[in-house]
Design an enzyme around this catalytic site. Structure first.
Site, PDB file in Angstrom:
ATOM      1  N   GLY A 193     -16.953   2.720  -0.984  1.00 48.28           N
ATOM      2  CA  GLY A 193     -17.716   3.965  -0.883  1.00 48.28           C
ATOM      3  C   GLY A 193     -18.985   3.985  -1.697  1.00 48.28           C
ATOM      4  O   GLY A 193     -19.848   4.852  -1.492  1.00 48.28           O
TER       5      GLY A 193
ATOM      6  N   TYR B 248       0.858  -1.188   0.000  1.00 47.71           N
ATOM      7  CA  TYR B 248       0.000   0.000   0.000  1.00 47.71           C
ATOM      8  C   TYR B 248       0.895   1.239   0.000  1.00 47.71           C
ATOM      9  O   TYR B 248       1.559   1.541   1.003  1.00 47.71           O
ATOM     10  CB  TYR B 248      -0.903   0.040   1.236  1.00 47.71           C
TER      11      TYR B 248
END
Length: 326
Positions: free
Chosen positions: A209, A56
């Site tokens: 989301g 990440y």
């Protein structure tokens, strides 16, 4: 915050975990100070499980977490780390490496970036097609014996791989996407895990989301934002998917909660062996997610939610075809 044992052999964890990926650019720019403040707020609220990956932000996320944990009691936090995804200097995805020698290198760098002497749960991010899963799990098992790793997890693998891995060493949990619009684990993967006593840490509970109740068309179009290429966010699919969100909003409104809270609560209601991971990057989103812990869904609520958002009703796959192949 309640706690639950992660699978039959795993550690006690909070019933809600914090996924930290979005703090390192996968969904567009993130604010470093707000990210650290969000991690602190999560820990203070009783969240013990922090999830990350060494890829990440090419190590950025681990260094961020390491900074956030400075001066705190290491034993108060459970660090779940994925490894194996290969990245280029331009951020490109280059495949996966789960060779035993590579694993020892990966964990050495992870410990340094996090500033800790062990990882609580260590897991390959995907199946390396060139390395038998037995070799991968065996290498992590050696790290368990040496004290560098406490528990072994898996991520995004199917029933056969899960069984082969569990035959080598106890597996604490499978990390995999699970939400109202991503229910693919229910047919074979979830029953396999339950048969073997393996917990589920569910990421994508708000589908990046999409079903949070906050996302609108045009959001997430910046370079480097995963949603710019995700099939479910594309023009031909997004109107259909947002209509599902509005149907869910009606039920949430009737219960006096938000769309995000009812979506997280639905995942949690699927079993005590499932721990939702929320990818909050800001304290206000974290507080909204924390409040989902108080949402009680009745059988009638579950029926209404699944009528509003039927299984398989989302338009578009959760990843592009090339990524789904892994």
């Amino acid at each position: 915050m309640k706690t639950v044992q992660l699978g039959r052999t795993g550690p006690l964890v909070s019933t809600l975990g914090l996924g930290c990926m979005g703090m390192s650019g996968m969904y567009g720019p993130a604010d470093r100070s707000e990210s650290i403040a969000t991690i602190h707020a999560a820990l203070e609220a009783g969240i013990t499980l922090l999830d990350t990956g060494d890829f990440y932000g090419m190590g950025h996320n681990e260094m961020l977490i390491g900074e956030a944990l400075k001066g705190r009691n290491r034993d108060d936090v459970l660090l779940s780390v994925k490894f194996g995804a290969l990245r280029g200097p331009d951020g490109a995805w280059l495949g996966y490496d789960s060779r035993p020698a590579a694993i020892r290198t990966f964990v050495a760098y992870t410990l340094q970036r996090l500033g800790v002497d062990h990882v609580d749960i260590y897991r390959p991010s995907r199946l390396d097609p060139n390395v038998p899963i037995e070799d991968t799990i065996g290498a992590i098992a050696d790290l368990v014996k040496e004290g560098y790793v406490r528990y072994i997890g898996l991520s995004e693998v199917g029933p056969e791989t899960i069984r082969r891995a569990a035959a080598v060493h106890p597996i604490s949990d499978l990390q995999i996407e699970y939400s109202l619009i991503s229910r693919g684990i229910e047919d074979e993967i979830l029953p396999t895990c339950r048969d073997l006593g393996i917990g589920i840490t569910a990421y994508g509970v708000l589908s990046r989301g999409l079903i949070s109740g906050h996302w609108q068309k045009g959001d997430g179009a910046t370079k480097g934002d995963f949603r710019a290429i995700s099939p479910r966010f594309q023009q031909e699919n997004v109107d259909h998917n947002l209509a599902l969100v509005e149907a869910l909003r009606k039920i949430a409104d009737e219960k006096g909660v938000t769309v995000a809270q009812i979506a997280i609560a639905w995942v949690a209601a699927q079993g005590s062996d499932i721990v939702p991971l929320v990818g909050a990057r800001r304290r206000d989103r974290l507080q909204e997610a924390l409040a989902s812990q108080a949402v009680v869904l009745t059988g009638a609520d579950i029926d209404a939610i699944e009528t509003a958002v039927p299984k398989g009703s989302a338009a578009g796959t959760r990843y592009a075809a090339a990524m789904l192949a892994h």
